[in-house]
Write a protein that holds these residues in place. Structure first.
Motif, PDB file in Angstrom:
ATOM      1  N   LEU A 189       0.824  -1.210   0.000  1.00 23.78           N
ATOM      2  CA  LEU A 189       0.000   0.000   0.000  1.00 23.78           C
ATOM      3  C   LEU A 189       0.859   1.260   0.000  1.00 23.78           C
ATOM      4  O   LEU A 189       0.573   2.221  -0.716  1.00 23.78           O
ATOM      5  N   MET A 190       1.900   1.235   0.802  1.00 22.48           N
ATOM      6  CA  MET A 190       2.788   2.399   0.886  1.00 22.48           C
ATOM      7  C   MET A 190       3.394   2.693  -0.487  1.00 22.48           C
ATOM      8  O   MET A 190       3.407   3.842  -0.948  1.00 22.48           O
ATOM      9  N   THR A 191       3.872   1.675  -1.121  1.00 25.69           N
ATOM     10  CA  THR A 191       4.444   1.831  -2.464  1.00 25.69           C
ATOM     11  C   THR A 191       3.393   2.376  -3.424  1.00 25.69           C
ATOM     12  O   THR A 191       3.657   3.303  -4.204  1.00 25.69           O
ATOM     13  N   ALA A 192       2.214   1.804  -3.350  1.00 25.37           N
ATOM     14  CA  ALA A 192       1.142   2.222  -4.261  1.00 25.37           C
ATOM     15  C   ALA A 192       0.779   3.684  -4.046  1.00 25.37           C
ATOM     16  O   ALA A 192       0.631   4.453  -4.996  1.00 25.37           O
ATOM     17  N   ILE A 193       0.645   4.060  -2.789  1.00 26.16           N
ATOM     18  CA  ILE A 193       0.288   5.446  -2.488  1.00 26.16           C
ATOM     19  C   ILE A 193       1.335   6.406  -3.023  1.00 26.16           C
ATOM     20  O   ILE A 193       1.030   7.416  -3.653  1.00 26.16           O
ATOM     21  N   MET A 194       2.580   6.096  -2.795  1.00 26.86           N
ATOM     22  CA  MET A 194       3.642   6.987  -3.282  1.00 26.86           C
ATOM     23  C   MET A 194       3.570   7.116  -4.798  1.00 26.86           C
ATOM     24  O   MET A 194       3.558   8.223  -5.345  1.00 26.86           O
ATOM     25  N   ASP A 195       3.504   6.002  -5.474  1.00 30.17           N
ATOM     26  CA  ASP A 195       3.433   6.042  -6.940  1.00 30.17           C
ATOM     27  C   ASP A 195       2.203   6.798  -7.422  1.00 30.17           C
ATOM     28  O   ASP A 195       2.264   7.638  -8.311  1.00 30.17           O
ATOM     29  N   GLY A 196       1.075   6.464  -6.821  1.00 25.50           N
ATOM     30  CA  GLY A 196      -0.177   7.057  -7.277  1.00 25.50           C
ATOM     31  C   GLY A 196      -0.238   8.553  -7.025  1.00 25.50           C
ATOM     32  O   GLY A 196      -0.713   9.317  -7.875  1.00 25.50           O
ATOM     33  N   LEU A 197       0.250   8.975  -5.866  1.00 29.25           N
ATOM     34  CA  LEU A 197       0.261  10.415  -5.580  1.00 29.25           C
ATOM     35  C   LEU A 197       1.169  11.151  -6.563  1.00 29.25           C
ATOM     36  O   LEU A 197       0.868  12.265  -7.002  1.00 29.25           O
ATOM     37  N   GLN A 198       2.261  10.518  -6.905  1.00 28.35           N
ATOM     38  CA  GLN A 198       3.187  11.152  -7.841  1.00 28.35           C
ATOM     39  C   GLN A 198       2.508  11.420  -9.185  1.00 28.35           C
ATOM     40  O   GLN A 198       2.712  12.481  -9.788  1.00 28.35           O
ATOM     41  N   VAL A 199       1.729  10.490  -9.646  1.00 24.55           N
ATOM     42  CA  VAL A 199       1.041  10.686 -10.923  1.00 24.55           C
ATOM     43  C   VAL A 199       0.143  11.918 -10.864  1.00 24.55           C
ATOM     44  O   VAL A 199       0.208  12.798 -11.723  1.00 24.55           O
ATOM     45  N   GLN A 200      -0.667  11.990  -9.832  1.00 24.25           N
ATOM     46  CA  GLN A 200      -1.584  13.130  -9.719  1.00 24.25           C
ATOM     47  C   GLN A 200      -0.816  14.437  -9.557  1.00 24.25           C
ATOM     48  O   GLN A 200      -1.191  15.470 -10.114  1.00 24.25           O
TER      49      GLN A 200
END
Lengths: 201, 201
Positions: free
Chosen positions: B166-177
DNA sequence: TACAACTTACCTAGTGAAAGGTAGGCAAGT
DNA sequence: ACTTGCCTACCTTTCACTAGGTAAGTTGTA
């Protein structure tokens, strides 16, 4: 009335079928290689046409891309809407349903994951599309989340706007890890863990 | 000893400077246009060289890519390690520090965001690199998270492996936005909200 | 219903502009 | 004497797109 053997058909029917096959093939190659990396020749061949044959239906590669995005986006929106209605007031379940469905269509998930990254640069033809899409998606999520907060389904001590950003981020981020290692990664399960964090106790 | 005027320098110094400028320029164009979309000619020009001049230092575009990734990855690993040590037992603070730092280097963030998406397809030269990188990153996160759980900093009712995903996903996903709308999106704040969800009460 | 006039779907052949990489040389540094 | 850094000139392939044609389907009119 024209008969309907594979060889003799009405033009409208031929056109519809060709466009459909082209769009399908375009999804395949755009999702594998992105917009820049996809070759019109490959897409045309996969659709059973030559390159100029394809360009008869879509005037340029860029037009084809936008058509693919608009089409897919439309269908996506519809499905999300349907799932939300279907689940009624169970917003968390609806979110899980969306992820569960995504887990069955890796090609489409990859299409958006690849294209959004490629279009981060403002000059990309799909840049504006994705900016808009994210704004719209988050706005729609805010609505659902707020509703769920009022219904006592999601903890109400956090701003719906913030949660919408996190929800979007989690979905996108999980997709990346899942697409990199489809065997290993259980996207649905991981998303479930996240949803649990949001549940009102 | 050679003198150090800009024109007369030692070869080793020239070489080091050229390679450095090339790598810097490569980051710029790979992050904007991806591996496929970046042109060697542009990178060479930005580094003050011709295309064959660049190829003297890196035998091919693919070699240049891998060099960029290895180099950046090495530096990244070091910095994360440093932050973790610096924050001592405050793991959550360390995570926040990492995101805060990322928010100051959009170019580098975009480099990885763009390249990982492009390399989802197995044939991409960086595919294996990213599979490995994600495995390594998550494994390292699991360690930190577990430590924080034992220290009572992070809620202990969730598996560290799941939280690392989840932590990895959140970081990646926030970066996109964030990369799509750098003005609007406050990546640091959003990440803070997520960290709050993990805090042991 | 028949047939001429048209429109449409798609093809073969070709064009022009990248773009990655090579060959070989020259001048500066060792 | 040699190696290295970098250049000019060139080659090859790829790729989006155009020109122009043909055959099938469609439409208007007697």
């Amino acid at each position: 009335m024209g008969n309907s053997t594979p060889y003799r058909r009405t033009q409208t029917e031929r056109t519809r079928a060709s466009r459909e096959k082209i769009l399908q093939a375009a999804i395949e190659f755009f999702s594998k290689n992105g917009f820049r990396g996809a070759k019109l020749a490959d897409i045309a061949q996969a659709a059973g046409l030559t390159e100029p044959g394809l360009l008869h239906h879509f005037p340029s590669k860029t037009h084809l891309l936008m058509q693919v995005l608009d089409e897919r986006d439309r269908i996506d929106k519809q499905r999300v809407q349907m799932i939300l209605q279907q689940e009624g007031n169970h917003v968390l379940e609806a979110f899980q349903d969306i992820v569960n469905h995504n887990a069955t269509v890796p090609g489409l998930v990859q299409l958006f994951t690849v294209l959004v990254a490629e279009s981060l640069v403002a000059e990309h033809p799909a840049h504006a599309f994705f900016v808009q899409r994210y704004q719209r998606t988050r706005a729609s999520l805010v609505e659902s989340i707020r509703k769920a907060q009022q219904a006592g389904e999601i903890r109400a001590d956090l701003k719906a706007e913030d949660l919408a950003i996190l929800m979007t981020a989690i979905m996108d981020g999980l997709q990346v890890q899942w697409l990199l290692e489809p065997e290993t990664m259980d996207m649905r399960q991981a998303f479930g863990v996240f949803l649990n964090l949001l549940k009102a106790k």
